[in-house]
Design an enzyme around this catalytic site. Sequence first.
Site, PDB file in Angstrom:
ATOM      1  N   GLY A 389       1.043  -1.141   0.134  1.00  0.00           N
ATOM      2  CA  GLY A 389       0.265   0.377   0.407  1.00  0.00           C
ATOM      3  C   GLY A 389       1.211   1.309   0.023  1.00  0.00           C
ATOM      4  N   SER A 390       0.265   2.699   0.327  1.00  0.00           N
ATOM      5  CA  SER A 390       0.467   4.221   0.266  1.00  0.00           C
ATOM      6  C   SER A 390       2.019   3.836   0.943  1.00  0.00           C
ATOM      7  CB  SER A 390      -0.621   4.892   0.532  1.00  0.00           C
ATOM      8  OG  SER A 390      -1.441   4.707  -0.330  1.00  0.00           O
ATOM      9  N   ILE A 391       2.845   2.622   1.599  1.00  0.00           N
ATOM     10  CA  ILE A 391       3.841   3.395   2.233  1.00  0.00           C
ATOM     11  C   ILE A 391       4.880   3.633   1.594  1.00  0.00           C
ATOM     12  CG2 ILE A 391       2.814   2.022   4.825  1.00  0.00           C
ATOM     13  CD1 ILE A 391       4.812  -0.119   3.659  1.00  0.00           C
ATOM     14  N   VAL A 392       4.853   3.154  -0.169  1.00  0.00           N
ATOM     15  CA  VAL A 392       6.389   2.415  -0.462  1.00  0.00           C
ATOM     16  C   VAL A 392       6.682   4.643  -1.286  1.00  0.00           C
ATOM     17  CG1 VAL A 392       5.917   0.783  -0.782  1.00  0.00           C
ATOM     18  CG2 VAL A 392       4.369   1.870  -3.015  1.00  0.00           C
TER      19      VAL A 392
END
Length: 695
Positions: A389-392
Amino acid sequence: MGNKKRKKKAQLPFRINILFFVVFLMFSVLIMQLGVVQILNGEAFQEEIDRTIQDTTKIPVPRGKIYDTNHNVVVDNKPLYSITYTPAKGTQAEDRLEVAEKLATFISMDSEEYIDGITDRNKQEYVYLQDIEKAEDRVTAEEQKELSNSDFYKLVLERIPEEDLKGFSKQELEVIAIKKELDKAYSLTPQIVKNEDVTAEEYAQVAEHLSELPGINATTDWDREYPYKDTFRDLVGSITSQEQGIPAESEDYYMTRGYSRNDRVGKSGLEEYYEESLRGRKEQIQYTTTKSGRVIDSKTIVEGERGKDLVLTVDMEFQEEVDKIVREELKAAKSKHPYANRYMKDAMAVVLNPQTGEILAVSGQSYDEENDKYISNPLKTLYDAHRPGSIVKGATVLAGYESGVISPGQTFNDQTIKIADTPSKSSYSNLGPVNDYAALRKSSNVYMFYIALKMGGENRYPFPNDSKAAFDTAAWQQIRNYFQQFGLGVKTGIDYPYESTGYVGDSSYDPGLLMDFAIGQYDTYTTMQMAQYVSTIANDGYRVSPHFLKEIREPGESDEKLGSVSKSVNTNVLNRIQMDQTLIERVQEGFRQAYQESGGTAVSYFGDKDYNPAGKTGTAENEVYEDGNKTDVNNLSLVGYAPFDEPEVAFAVIAPNTGIVSNQYNINKYIGERILDAYFDLKEERSEDNEEEEN
């Protein structure tokens, strides 16, 4: 006439004299030869008569211990009474049976473990030795001529009647069980006959009658002991039993390094990875035997030394707290929405020092549905990969900077993008104009979509709805190369026997999939990779190897005292990401705003913390299949570090397959918040304790 007779008589003694002389010469030669044998070669012939054989056997020693970073024992050695058997060369089956019969009068081998392990072959061999002639008579002489010795023996055993293998007494079964253990022994190599449940009385009885038990010894052995029980145990790993010995597939490797076939070796985890240090130096005993195999002397030529000790980077007090946090939050998430979270089985967390790579805690908690209980499963942080998800998005923004498709401070209008023949793509809501800071603070998907489109060669902005997008498939490798600089999609370099690198999706001619990749919804990564990724950002772009080992120490003089340092593990920098420091600092600031500024996706959890945290939240769409039916679920993730200006702790959390519901239980954020709170609370508590001790 008379004169002739006298002359003939005179010649007879002369012939006799010649004969005596010849006999004399022969005896002289014989005596001379005997003298040569006795005087010149006598010593050599006597040495041949008295010739002995010298063989060296190696006695295993206890393995090294394993400590945590504060020198608390994580893995210890528990002493055991042990009965061993070391056969002399040339020992026959009849000899082993005789020893087994005598030994059975001193020790008990009637437990289910031993009796159930007796095979028909063991029974056949016992019956055969009771009456060899009778057994061999069941094979005809004609049959024997056509058979090799081994095939003849095999046929003899097969022809023992079935009824002869029944009705054994308890005492006979014990003898068979003991002989089975004796048969495993190699010449001049100690084989454990019994050690896990040897009583003090058995030990004393055997020790008292050693002269009657050739090859048997009453000694002490050891077994691994875990003071923290199951905490961290899966990562420590395990060792083989003596019955297993060295793995058959690795026999050549171990035998060339001085191992015996029945040696116990690390078969998983840190026990396997650091086998060479933990194994120790075997005691070497030289046995002198006659040609018949009888031992007439023995002496120690190399003193044994137990294995070196490992000091880990893990803090077991903190590890226990992290395990508790992850387990409690997994339970809470399932109890809040039991139906929606029916597919949710795991939650994982990794905590490390971003500047050194020292691993502080690793936790994986799983729900065992079949037994309705929660179990520790930290290996999943290394083996299981998930859509992050958006952690990258920090890596995506930096890839955009470095590839030149965006510039610092560039703004995009966050509203739905519709590519022809592709489902609409948007953020969780239309966020309006956002720059790079706001894109990270608010977790804008659209901002990342435009980076992906531009890297693929599509430069129209705003993108015209329902249009075909230009796309160069070379963008796939380009963006993955940037991600790999952070440790995403490659090995982390951890000191462990195995780690997954995750799943790499198909690099198809589809800009929509690259857009999914840019927000962490395509390739998969492990929790350890995610922890290395956020650590690289926290550490100004330096990617370091995560590691469990802090030091290797020589064995201490006593159990209470650690030995001297044999090796210290230094920080291993794998690479420095190829990006300007000012650009890395912009992503760091975006991460700080996500945790501390209004509108930040984690501000309600971290905004009031005095330890100055930073990080990024993540939600990835996922799906599970049951009986052919698809169910949409989410992966909830979180990465972070603190303090922002001088990071000393970083973490990654992921909880796969959570239900999609309104007011969802944010397990990722609760775990992350509690982990950082626990870390700094423990640090403060220890600081206060040290001050009190100094005062």
